[in-house]
Design a protein around this motif. Sequence first.
Motif, PDB file in Angstrom:
ATOM      1  N   ALA A  63      27.047  56.329  21.064  1.00 45.19           N
ATOM      2  CA  ALA A  63      25.463  56.357  20.539  1.00 45.19           C
ATOM      3  C   ALA A  63      24.448  55.466  21.357  1.00 45.19           C
ATOM      4  O   ALA A  63      23.584  56.522  21.825  1.00 45.19           O
ATOM      5  N   VAL A  90      22.241  49.709  12.310  1.00 46.24           N
ATOM      6  CA  VAL A  90      22.992  50.359  13.208  1.00 46.24           C
ATOM      7  C   VAL A  90      21.918  49.521  14.499  1.00 46.24           C
ATOM      8  O   VAL A  90      22.619  49.149  15.753  1.00 46.24           O
ATOM      9  N   LEU A  98      30.233  46.508  11.036  1.00 49.73           N
ATOM     10  CA  LEU A  98      30.683  47.630  12.041  1.00 49.73           C
ATOM     11  C   LEU A  98      31.198  48.514  11.993  1.00 49.73           C
ATOM     12  O   LEU A  98      31.131  50.051  12.263  1.00 49.73           O
ATOM     13  N   ALA A 130      24.947  45.711  21.668  1.00 50.56           N
ATOM     14  CA  ALA A 130      25.302  46.032  22.671  1.00 50.56           C
ATOM     15  C   ALA A 130      25.056  46.573  24.078  1.00 50.56           C
ATOM     16  O   ALA A 130      25.956  45.865  25.107  1.00 50.56           O
ATOM     17  N   VAL A 176      30.360  42.304  19.487  1.00 50.36           N
ATOM     18  CA  VAL A 176      29.318  43.057  19.538  1.00 50.36           C
ATOM     19  C   VAL A 176      28.197  42.841  17.583  1.00 50.36           C
ATOM     20  O   VAL A 176      27.616  42.530  17.729  1.00 50.36           O
ATOM     21  N   ILE A 223      22.848  46.872  15.656  1.00 49.21           N
ATOM     22  CA  ILE A 223      24.472  46.872  16.042  1.00 49.21           C
ATOM     23  C   ILE A 223      24.447  47.081  17.854  1.00 49.21           C
ATOM     24  O   ILE A 223      25.153  46.367  18.791  1.00 49.21           O
ATOM     25  N   LEU A 224      23.624  48.100  17.730  1.00 48.90           N
ATOM     26  CA  LEU A 224      23.350  49.352  19.245  1.00 48.90           C
ATOM     27  C   LEU A 224      22.190  47.306  20.033  1.00 48.90           C
ATOM     28  O   LEU A 224      23.214  47.770  21.730  1.00 48.90           O
ATOM     29  N   ILE A 252      30.522  52.377  20.243  1.00 48.37           N
ATOM     30  CA  ILE A 252      29.187  52.034  19.570  1.00 48.37           C
ATOM     31  C   ILE A 252      28.088  52.520  21.371  1.00 48.37           C
ATOM     32  O   ILE A 252      26.965  53.236  21.593  1.00 48.37           O
ATOM     33  N   TYR A 257      30.456  51.553  10.753  1.00 44.95           N
ATOM     34  CA  TYR A 257      29.597  53.277  11.219  1.00 44.95           C
ATOM     35  C   TYR A 257      29.835  53.468  12.797  1.00 44.95           C
ATOM     36  O   TYR A 257      29.626  54.295  13.603  1.00 44.95           O
ATOM     37  N   PHE A 258      30.618  52.533  12.965  1.00 40.39           N
ATOM     38  CA  PHE A 258      31.164  53.273  14.878  1.00 40.39           C
ATOM     39  C   PHE A 258      32.703  52.550  14.647  1.00 40.39           C
ATOM     40  O   PHE A 258      33.552  51.435  14.027  1.00 40.39           O
ATOM     41  N   THR A 272      34.813  44.852  19.696  1.00 37.17           N
ATOM     42  CA  THR A 272      33.411  45.034  18.154  1.00 37.17           C
ATOM     43  C   THR A 272      33.521  43.999  17.822  1.00 37.17           C
ATOM     44  O   THR A 272      32.642  43.692  16.959  1.00 37.17           O
ATOM     45  N   LYS A 320      34.541  50.821  20.603  1.00 35.05           N
ATOM     46  CA  LYS A 320      33.355  50.359  21.405  1.00 35.05           C
ATOM     47  C   LYS A 320      33.020  51.733  21.963  1.00 35.05           C
ATOM     48  O   LYS A 320      31.772  51.969  22.169  1.00 35.05           O
TER      49      LYS A 320
END
Length: 214
Positions: free
Chosen positions: A73, A25, A60, A32, A49, A28-29, A70, A63-64, A46, A67
């Motif tokens: 988050a 995660v 991805l 982004a 990312v 991923i963040l 994301i 968890y999301f 997505t 977008k």
Amino acid sequence: MADKEGGNPPIGVRAPRQERAMHKVALILEAAMQLLEKGGMPLLTTNAVARTAGVSVGTLYQYFANKDAILDALADREIAALSERVLRVIADPAEMPHAERVSRIVRAVTALFGQRRRVQRIVLEHSLSRAGTRLGPLIQATVGRLTSDEHSPAGVSLSEAEAFVLTNAFVGVMRAMIMRSEDDSPADREIEEALARLITVFAEHGLVARERSA
């Protein structure tokens, strides 16, 4: 229904609990944020990312959902960091002039927004466009601090109305600082100093007014 960005996102997503999942995660963040910093919203898909993060789109989507999730988050993380910094300064038991405490509060906010301002502006715009209330807990906690004798900038408790006005004025300035272009005037330091004066004078005038009416 297929996701326009590619693939079929699952019906539900799961919260990361194990260290490995939390690491994914975080990747991923960070990916982004890199894309937003590089090219703004047009680059944020997505697929992009996932590719930047080095994970599959399927991972991805675990968890999301999309977008927007994301961005949500990222907004939660930014506001959480902001809240921690501000409340830490307000609650600092160290003896210091009230003006210095106010200046530290302002610097705690502006220092957070000094990095990756373009990304933070996009994230904030997304949050505001969705009528988010992420600043609500921070505003409530700050008002609570300002209405107590111990933590008030002027050393005396503000009324709830005074604390509400002061806190929301502060938040409004912070939003404006993020939303403005990086080369706009005035400089951050000038805004910090002006805001610190505003808070200090506001609190001191409130004290004088209450003493006169007593």
